[in-house]
Write an enzyme that holds these catalytic residues in place. Structure first.
Site, PDB file in Angstrom:
ATOM      1  N   ASP A  77       0.798  -1.221   0.000  1.00  0.00           N
ATOM      2  CA  ASP A  77       0.000   0.000   0.000  1.00  0.00           C
ATOM      3  C   ASP A  77       0.831   1.271   0.000  1.00  0.00           C
ATOM      4  O   ASP A  77       2.001   1.282   0.362  1.00  0.00           O
ATOM      5  CB  ASP A  77      -0.967   0.007   1.189  1.00  0.00           C
ATOM      6  CG  ASP A  77      -0.283  -0.230   2.532  1.00  0.00           C
ATOM      7  OD1 ASP A  77       0.788  -0.865   2.563  1.00  0.00           O
ATOM      8  OD2 ASP A  77      -0.816   0.234   3.551  1.00  0.00           O
ATOM      9  N   GLU A 134      -0.619  -2.037   5.398  1.00  0.00           N
ATOM     10  CA  GLU A 134       0.393  -1.857   6.439  1.00  0.00           C
ATOM     11  C   GLU A 134       0.387  -0.423   6.954  1.00  0.00           C
ATOM     12  O   GLU A 134       0.529  -0.187   8.144  1.00  0.00           O
ATOM     13  CB  GLU A 134       1.778  -2.226   5.910  1.00  0.00           C
ATOM     14  CG  GLU A 134       2.849  -2.342   6.990  1.00  0.00           C
ATOM     15  CD  GLU A 134       3.407  -1.006   7.480  1.00  0.00           C
ATOM     16  OE1 GLU A 134       3.739  -0.904   8.686  1.00  0.00           O
ATOM     17  OE2 GLU A 134       3.515  -0.071   6.667  1.00  0.00           O
ATOM     18  N   GLU A 135       0.215   0.549   6.054  1.00  0.00           N
ATOM     19  CA  GLU A 135       0.272   1.953   6.457  1.00  0.00           C
ATOM     20  C   GLU A 135      -0.882   2.324   7.390  1.00  0.00           C
ATOM     21  O   GLU A 135      -0.682   3.001   8.393  1.00  0.00           O
ATOM     22  CB  GLU A 135       0.261   2.865   5.222  1.00  0.00           C
ATOM     23  CG  GLU A 135       1.447   2.685   4.290  1.00  0.00           C
ATOM     24  CD  GLU A 135       2.759   3.175   4.896  1.00  0.00           C
ATOM     25  OE1 GLU A 135       2.785   3.592   6.058  1.00  0.00           O
ATOM     26  OE2 GLU A 135       3.779   3.136   4.195  1.00  0.00           O
ATOM     27  N   ARG A 174      18.728  -7.028  14.158  1.00  0.00           N
ATOM     28  CA  ARG A 174      19.154  -7.356  15.519  1.00  0.00           C
ATOM     29  C   ARG A 174      18.244  -8.445  16.072  1.00  0.00           C
ATOM     30  O   ARG A 174      17.098  -8.562  15.642  1.00  0.00           O
ATOM     31  CB  ARG A 174      19.111  -6.125  16.429  1.00  0.00           C
ATOM     32  CG  ARG A 174      17.700  -5.677  16.790  1.00  0.00           C
ATOM     33  CD  ARG A 174      17.644  -4.369  17.564  1.00  0.00           C
ATOM     34  NE  ARG A 174      18.503  -4.347  18.706  1.00  0.00           N
ATOM     35  CZ  ARG A 174      18.159  -4.804  19.918  1.00  0.00           C
ATOM     36  NH1 ARG A 174      16.975  -5.354  20.106  1.00  0.00           N
ATOM     37  NH2 ARG A 174      19.009  -4.724  20.921  1.00  0.00           N
ATOM     38  N   HIS A 355       8.106   8.553   4.371  1.00  0.00           N
ATOM     39  CA  HIS A 355       6.880   9.333   4.568  1.00  0.00           C
ATOM     40  C   HIS A 355       7.066  10.814   4.228  1.00  0.00           C
ATOM     41  O   HIS A 355       6.201  11.630   4.557  1.00  0.00           O
ATOM     42  CB  HIS A 355       6.333   9.174   5.997  1.00  0.00           C
ATOM     43  CG  HIS A 355       5.792   7.813   6.280  1.00  0.00           C
ATOM     44  ND1 HIS A 355       4.705   7.593   7.111  1.00  0.00           N
ATOM     45  CD2 HIS A 355       6.169   6.584   5.851  1.00  0.00           C
ATOM     46  CE1 HIS A 355       4.458   6.298   7.183  1.00  0.00           C
ATOM     47  NE2 HIS A 355       5.342   5.660   6.417  1.00  0.00           N
TER      48      HIS A 355
END
Length: 381
Positions: A77, A134-135, A174, A355
């Site tokens: 998206d 997801e956004e 990580r 963004h």
């Protein structure tokens, strides 16, 4: 692996730029999903299923023998941002752009799919998950609720994200927490409107909102261990006032809370509610709090993170194995809560941050993301 992916680099760049020119917001990725499914079928994937969790797409590729089922996820998206990147293939949709590089992530996973379907040089199965939403949040949860993990049970799952500021060809991850939980809140403070010259006859919610704003700054500083990361930000303050001489009847505040530990998350929500309700009541007003736990913290499985970093080292000499956790969030965390796995950052080079209206995905990084995804299947199948 990089050489194999680079053999069809130009083709992958063309997919990516097509997605970029035709961005779609969360849960409206209809064109994108249709194109993804079309390409996956053309590659010879053994199974392609569309419409999971709305517009999600899943493909399965069988290896040459028995082994584990490895999931790879990409998001599809775009964002409600007017593009100012200056690229030749600028968004054709006003006010919508791929300002986070999900067009690149989709192209990376497609490139990995093309390689895996053609070579079959792995054991087990590759399950490729193209996720919507997801956004806006909720895309991973929607796919899981629609049974994606029940129909395609996974042994491990992996995903990546491009990272501006990290050199092209570099990787970073990580073990343990890598991105924060994201909570969202809306506070409504109700008073009594009136003339600004006669405040004694009104009950000013703007004044109450000011006290709430100040008091909220104590939620983290006076309740959370300073050695445990936490953020509380009020992002918007909107009153229903219509002019300088009008005391409005209502003020709405919205914001976000970020943390890594469930116990910290519980304290933050509890104290935010108590502070808002208490401060409003102390001034004679009424407040309500709508608090949403949008996405859990993204926590890499230690063993899976070690494998992911080993694969990255096989592709690059620039691998950061203990990148600092970030307060941004990712709903890939929903998959990691159900299946062991890990999340990897891939270098996007210098340029505007995610963004930002001028953000631009760096196509030079595409082979590194695609190669890492494909190699995870080969290494872990």
């Amino acid at each position: 692996m990089l050489a194999a992916i680079e053999a069809f680099f130009a083709e992958a760049v063309a997919w990516r730029r097509d997605f970029h020119q035709h961005p779609e917001l969360s849960f409206a990725e209809h064109r994108t999903a249709a194109r993804v499914a079309e390409l996956l079928r053309s590659f010879g994937c053994d199974l392609v299923e569309a419409g999971i969790g709305g517009t999600g797409v899943v493909a399965v590729i069988h290896g040459r023998g028995p082994g584990r089922r490895i999931g790879l996820r990409a998001d599809m998206d775009a964002l409600p941002i007017h593009e100012a990147s200056g690229v030749d293939f600028v968004s054709a949709v006003p006010g919508v752009m791929h300002a986070c590089g999900h067009d690149g992530h989709t192209a990376m996973l497609l490139a990995a799919a093309k390689y895996l379907a053609a070579s079959r040089d792995f054991a087990g199965q590759a399950v490729l998950i193209f996720q919507p939403g997801e956004e806006a949040g909720g895309g991973a949860k929607a796919m899981i609720a629609d049974g994606v993990l029940a129909r395609y049970p996974l042994d491990e799952v992996y995903a990546l994200h491009n990272m501006p500021g990290l050199a092209v060809g570099a990787y970073a991850s990580r073990p343990g927490p890598i991105m924060a939980a994201a909570d969202m809140f809306e506070i409504v403070i109700t008073g009594r409107g009136g003339h600004a010259a006669q405040p004694h006859l009104a009950l000013d919610p703007v004044m109450i909102a000011g006290h709430v704003l100040v008091a909220l700054q104590t939620v983290v500083s006076r309740n959370i261990d300073p050695l445990k990361p936490a953020v509380l930000s009020v992002s918007t303050v909107v009153s229903e006032g219509s002019g300088a001489c009008v005391i409005p009847g209502r003020v709405v505040l919205t914001g976000t809370v970020r943390s890594f530990e469930l116990a910290v998350q519980d304290v933050l929500e509890d104290r935010l509610r108590a502070v808002v309700l208490g401060v409003a009541a102390a001034h004679g007003g009424v407040a309500t709090v709508d608090y949403l736990r949008d996405a859990p913290a993204t926590v890499n499985d230690a063993d899976c993170a070690a494998h992911a970093l080993d694969v990255a080292r096989g592709l690059s000499g620039a691998v950061e194995a203990d990148v600092a956790p970030m307060m941004v969030s990712e709903d890939f965390s929903e998959f990691l809560n159900a299946v062991p796995g890990a999340f990897m950052f891939v270098g996007n080079g210098d340029g505007p941050l995610l963004h930002h209206p001028a953000y631009a995905f760096n196509d030079a990084g595409l082979p590194y993301g695609a190669a890492w995804l494909a190699e995870m299947v080969r290494a872990r199948g």
